[in-house]
Enzyme design. Structure first.
Site, PDB file in Angstrom:
ATOM      1  N   GLU A  27      41.731  43.179  44.470  1.00 28.76           N
ATOM      2  CA  GLU A  27      41.051  43.485  43.218  1.00 28.76           C
ATOM      3  C   GLU A  27      41.703  42.813  42.007  1.00 28.76           C
ATOM      4  O   GLU A  27      41.023  42.319  41.123  1.00 28.76           O
ATOM      5  CB  GLU A  27      41.025  44.994  43.002  1.00 28.76           C
ATOM      6  CG  GLU A  27      40.233  45.346  41.772  1.00 28.76           C
ATOM      7  CD  GLU A  27      39.882  46.816  41.765  1.00 28.76           C
ATOM      8  OE1 GLU A  27      38.869  47.154  41.172  1.00 28.76           O
ATOM      9  OE2 GLU A  27      40.627  47.609  42.372  1.00 28.76           O
ATOM     10  N   ASP A  28      43.008  42.805  41.976  1.00 29.11           N
ATOM     11  CA  ASP A  28      43.697  42.408  40.745  1.00 29.11           C
ATOM     12  C   ASP A  28      44.350  41.028  40.781  1.00 29.11           C
ATOM     13  O   ASP A  28      44.974  40.625  39.807  1.00 29.11           O
ATOM     14  CB  ASP A  28      44.780  43.446  40.399  1.00 29.11           C
ATOM     15  CG  ASP A  28      44.181  44.803  40.072  1.00 29.11           C
ATOM     16  OD1 ASP A  28      42.977  44.842  39.751  1.00 29.11           O
ATOM     17  OD2 ASP A  28      44.902  45.810  40.144  1.00 29.11           O
ATOM     18  N   ASP A  67      60.563  85.318  42.493  1.00 29.72           N
ATOM     19  CA  ASP A  67      59.515  84.696  41.705  1.00 29.72           C
ATOM     20  C   ASP A  67      59.827  83.253  41.337  1.00 29.72           C
ATOM     21  O   ASP A  67      58.949  82.507  40.937  1.00 29.72           O
ATOM     22  CB  ASP A  67      59.241  85.512  40.429  1.00 29.72           C
ATOM     23  CG  ASP A  67      58.302  86.679  40.716  1.00 29.72           C
ATOM     24  OD1 ASP A  67      57.548  86.598  41.702  1.00 29.72           O
ATOM     25  OD2 ASP A  67      58.352  87.665  39.963  1.00 29.72           O
ATOM     26  N   HIS A 115      47.403  46.798  48.632  1.00 30.45           N
ATOM     27  CA  HIS A 115      46.225  47.549  48.173  1.00 30.45           C
ATOM     28  C   HIS A 115      45.634  47.087  46.843  1.00 30.45           C
ATOM     29  O   HIS A 115      44.455  47.277  46.599  1.00 30.45           O
ATOM     30  CB  HIS A 115      46.494  49.061  48.158  1.00 30.45           C
ATOM     31  CG  HIS A 115      47.258  49.552  46.964  1.00 30.45           C
ATOM     32  ND1 HIS A 115      48.620  49.621  46.932  1.00 30.45           N
ATOM     33  CD2 HIS A 115      46.832  49.981  45.756  1.00 30.45           C
ATOM     34  CE1 HIS A 115      49.005  50.093  45.754  1.00 30.45           C
ATOM     35  NE2 HIS A 115      47.939  50.321  45.021  1.00 30.45           N
ATOM     36  N   ASP A 129      49.215  56.043  46.293  1.00 29.41           N
ATOM     37  CA  ASP A 129      48.966  55.202  45.118  1.00 29.41           C
ATOM     38  C   ASP A 129      48.896  56.086  43.871  1.00 29.41           C
ATOM     39  O   ASP A 129      49.556  55.849  42.860  1.00 29.41           O
ATOM     40  CB  ASP A 129      47.636  54.467  45.345  1.00 29.41           C
ATOM     41  CG  ASP A 129      47.213  53.589  44.177  1.00 29.41           C
ATOM     42  OD1 ASP A 129      48.099  53.026  43.509  1.00 29.41           O
ATOM     43  OD2 ASP A 129      45.993  53.471  43.945  1.00 29.41           O
ATOM     44  N   HIS A 163      55.142  48.428  42.225  1.00 31.79           N
ATOM     45  CA  HIS A 163      54.200  49.536  42.478  1.00 31.79           C
ATOM     46  C   HIS A 163      53.751  49.568  43.950  1.00 31.79           C
ATOM     47  O   HIS A 163      53.973  50.579  44.629  1.00 31.79           O
ATOM     48  CB  HIS A 163      53.025  49.455  41.508  1.00 31.79           C
ATOM     49  CG  HIS A 163      51.842  50.275  41.903  1.00 31.79           C
ATOM     50  ND1 HIS A 163      51.887  51.653  41.979  1.00 31.79           N
ATOM     51  CD2 HIS A 163      50.583  49.921  42.277  1.00 31.79           C
ATOM     52  CE1 HIS A 163      50.697  52.104  42.374  1.00 31.79           C
ATOM     53  NE2 HIS A 163      49.900  51.074  42.559  1.00 31.79           N
TER      54      HIS A 163
END
Ligand code: MN
Length: 749
Positions: A96-97, A281, A92, A160, A68
């Site tokens: 936190e994890d 269109d 990132h 993310d 990820h």
């Protein structure tokens, strides 16, 4: 076993396999392609760090977790961002994890990266801690603050979210999928649009649409696929013919067709019917040339090759859009007589149009980074673009209120109007003269009583057009009128009006409170004195005399409380309390009437001509003997009494209107006379949670029927979704909400 299909969910099986994750070398090569001097060692270390820290963790898809952050880093490298941003993407989720600490990140990757990771992490924490609406709103507030410091925080967060949306189908709980999809549609996609990162915005919207309205997504996608299969030859023909003609004129252009997304088609269907057989269109063609001069030359070649559709020509090069989008748009009658939409621009214009703020990272003074001067020159400074939001934040207010305003600010396109002295005021589309007054200055908004647009007197609800010159007529003192909040569309005006109403309510309470206090003293045979009030303020936990009166007026304190505070030890709490109450109720009843703009006891009913439903902008019309009739603001009946404004009342919906009541909306449709048509329409309406309660054939020809459908809906938004769902049905030629009067029939109300 019960094997009923799960309507409204997207199965894991429906997801395409994820592409293989980038290797460290591939990621580094991607960054080096635009920044040859990049600190590749830092990227390699961050890649290894993420891999190590996330070891043993897995995504819902079953993939190792580190894939990820690596994919997010790859998205940012595609946007050609600097090394620190790519490194931040890799890290990132680590603080936190995983066991990684903030200090560790700072030590190994430096202060800048640590700050960025911290910014991204903090945004995530809020969203886990609170309930849905509040956290959405608070998230947005944090965002705005974080972005105003460093737009890279937002870019990482958007990348993310993009990868999380691409893999949303793996999330097992449908409620969670829908919540994430809504948050994406409400906050992330508009923010991406705000800073011009169109490429990410479009993909986020389309993915979110797929989970929010799976039935609509499916039907649009199917029709789109069938239509583009049929038109594949025409697409190839247009591209090659255009390329050939341009080359003959000495222009080496890159021409390609892009299929429109299901969501963009759906948005169009909500506004008007579209023709799936018409190339314009379903496809847009880009003609990319080398400089501005060639843009105009290419336009000439294209108009000489194919006949142009006059009203569809737009030159956003000489007049760029407010977000500095530059391109020439034209629609021509191409091969087979079908309309073809062309967008002509340079490589650089294309980059800004697709990547927005991200297009301004480049070499400057030998280092690779954000070129703020260049961005400003190109109108791309993200701070400028979100300034209206920052202003809202500075005024405080409830998170929910902020969210509502921010959404409005972000979703609307702009309209430009002028003060009598020629100052330019930019407002969102749909803004009224009242919004204009507040945009000039809050004090002007607070005291305005009327407006002149281009020299002609208009009501404050008058919707402004581009180029209008607006003169505001003011009173000496602030005088908010009932219904102002519904007339204003900008967050700035609406929150100023709320502040003004709060303030004048407070003034009103203070006025009543003063009367209550005087009354209490008089009953005791005393006169109220300054010293006694000062004592009371000190003892009763209020800020000031003004505050004390407001508390008395709103019944938070009673006259007895006041006397007890002034005369400690006083024991006479007699029947006089009842007298306080009566006094307060008399006064607040009149407040209530003023605030509502309606007299209690007068009957109110919905007009049959326009059948307003919750969410519509509405006005009341005083009628002889029939009380107040409620009309939509664009109703013809209302227009016919435009010169009798004394009969008009500004009305708004209660908050509960949409939540509790079911209204009936009417749709007029032309459908093909074919087997199964009604079943198809009923299914489409049902899938949009609508219920057909009435049906009438108005006109019957051999091949087509004109029909009217009465449909139960929650609000006007719901009705336009149902109209769009009907338009997506192959045998529906057209569908519109009924607007006009229907004299031969009484409507249920
Ligand atoms: Mn993440």
């Amino acid at each position: 076993m019960d094997d009923a299909p799960h309507v409204g969910t997207v199965g894991v099986a429906a997801l395409p396999p994820e592409p293989p994750v980038l290797t460290p070398d591939e990621l580094i090569a991607r960054v080096r392609s635009y920044d040859p001097a990049a600190d590749v060692d830092k990227i390699a270390r961050a890649y290894a760090f993420a891999q190590e820290m996330h070891h043993g963790q897995r995504r819902y898809s079953g993939a190792p977790y580190y894939e990820h952050p690596v994919t997010v880093a790859g998205i940012l490298a595609d946007l050609r961002l600097d090394v620190d941003t790519v490194v931040t993407a890799l890290l990132h989720d680590t603080v936190e994890d995983t066991r990684a600490s903030f200090d560790q990140v700072r030590e190994e990757f430096g202060e800048d990266v640590a700050d960025l990771v911290d910014g991204v992490t903090k945004l995530g924490q809020v969203s886990r801690a609170r309930g849905a609406i509040v956290n959405q709103a608070e998230n947005l507030q944090k965002f705005v603050l974080a972005i105003s410091r460093d737009s890279r925080v937002l870019l990482v967060k958007l990348a993310d979210r993009l990868h999380n949306m691409r893999t949303l189908g793996y999330v097992p709980k449908p409620e969670k999928r829908e919540r994430i999809a809504r948050e994406t549609m409400d906050i992330y996609a508009p923010l991406a649009r705000r800073i011009g990162v169109h490429r990410i915005c479009v993909e986020l919207e389309d993915l979110a649409f797929r989970y929010i309205n799976p039935a609509a997504y499916d039907s649009v996608r199917k029709r789109l696929a069938a239509a583009s299969d049929q038109r594949a030859d025409a697409v190839a023909e247009v591209s090659s013919a255009a390329t050939r003609r341009l080359l003959l004129a000495g222009i080496d252009a890159r021409v390609f067709g892009r299929k429109k997304t299901a969501y963009s088609i759906w948005r169009k269907l909500e506004r008007r019917a579209i023709d799936f057989d018409d190339l314009a269109d379903i496809y847009a063609f880009r003609v990319i040339v080398s400089d501005m001069e060639e843009c105009y030359q290419a336009l000439g070649v294209i108009h000489r090759t194919w006949r142009s559709v006059p009203e569809r020509f737009k030159d956003f090069i000489s007049t760029p859009k407010p977000n500095n989008y530059r391109s020439i748009h034209t629609t021509v009658i191409g091969p087979d007589n079908c309309r073809v939409e062309m967008q002509i621009r340079t490589e650089e214009m294309d980059r800004v149009a697709e990547d927005g703020v991200a297009a301004h990272w480049r070499y400057k003074d030998k280092s690779y980074g954000y070129d703020a001067a260049l961005a400003r020159e190109a109108g791309g400074d993200p701070l400028e673009r979100i300034r209206a939001l920052v202003e809202l934040l500075e005024h405080g207010g409830e998170p929910e209120e902020f969210l509502e305003h921010a959404k409005l600010e972000m979703f609307s396109d702009q309209v430009f109007a002028f003060t009598p002295r020629g100052a330019l005021i930019a407002l969102p589309q749909g803004a009224t003269a009242l919004d204009f007054a507040y945009a000039v200055h809050t004090a002007i908004g607070d005291t305005c009583v009327g407006a002149k647009v281009n020299g002609r007197q208009v009501p404050l609800r008058h919707v402004l057009s581009n180029g209008d010159v607006v003169e505001i007529i003011r009173a000496a003192t602030p005088a908010p009128m009932p219904g102002w909040e519904d007339i204003a569309v900008t967050g700035r005006a609406r929150s100023a009006i709320r502040r003004l109403i709060r303030r004048s309510q407070r003034d009103e309470f203070a006025r009543i409170g003063k009367a209550v206090a005087e009354h209490a003293f008089r009953r005791e045979g005393l006169t109220m004195a300054r010293a006694q009030l000062d004592d009371a303020v000190a003892r009763l936990d209020v800020e000031s005399e003004e505050d004390l009166f407001a508390a008395l007026g709103s019944n938070r304190l009673t006259g007895a409380d006041l006397l007890n505070a002034v005369f400690p030890g006083r024991t006479r709490e007699d029947a006089a309390i009842g007298a306080d109450r009566a006094l307060i109720e008399d006064e607040t009843a009149s407040l209530f009437i003023h605030g509502q703009g309606l007299t209690p006891g007068v009957s109110v009913h919905f007009a049959g001509c326009c059948s307003p439903i919750p969410g519509d902008r509405i006005m009341g019309l005083l009628t002889d003997g029939k009380g107040v009739e409620v009309h939509t603001i664009d109703c013809d009946t209302l227009a016919s009494v435009e010169n009798q404004q004394e009969r008009w009342l500004d009305l708004g919906w209660n908050l509960e209107a949409g939540a509790r009541a079911i209204s009936v909306g009417r749709i007029l449709a032309t459908v093909q006379h074919a087997r199964g048509v009604l079943a198809e329409i009923a299914t489409a309406v049902g899938r949009s949670n609508g219920n057909i309660t009435g049906l009438r054939i108005i006109n019957r020809a051999t091949d087509f029927f004109d029909m009217s459908f009465d449909v139960e809906v929650v609000d006007n938004r719901h009705l336009s979704q149902i109209v769009a769902a009907m338009r997506a049905c192959p045998s529906v030629v057209s569908a519109e909400r009924a607007r006009g009067a229907d004299p031969d029939e009484e409507r249920p109300t």
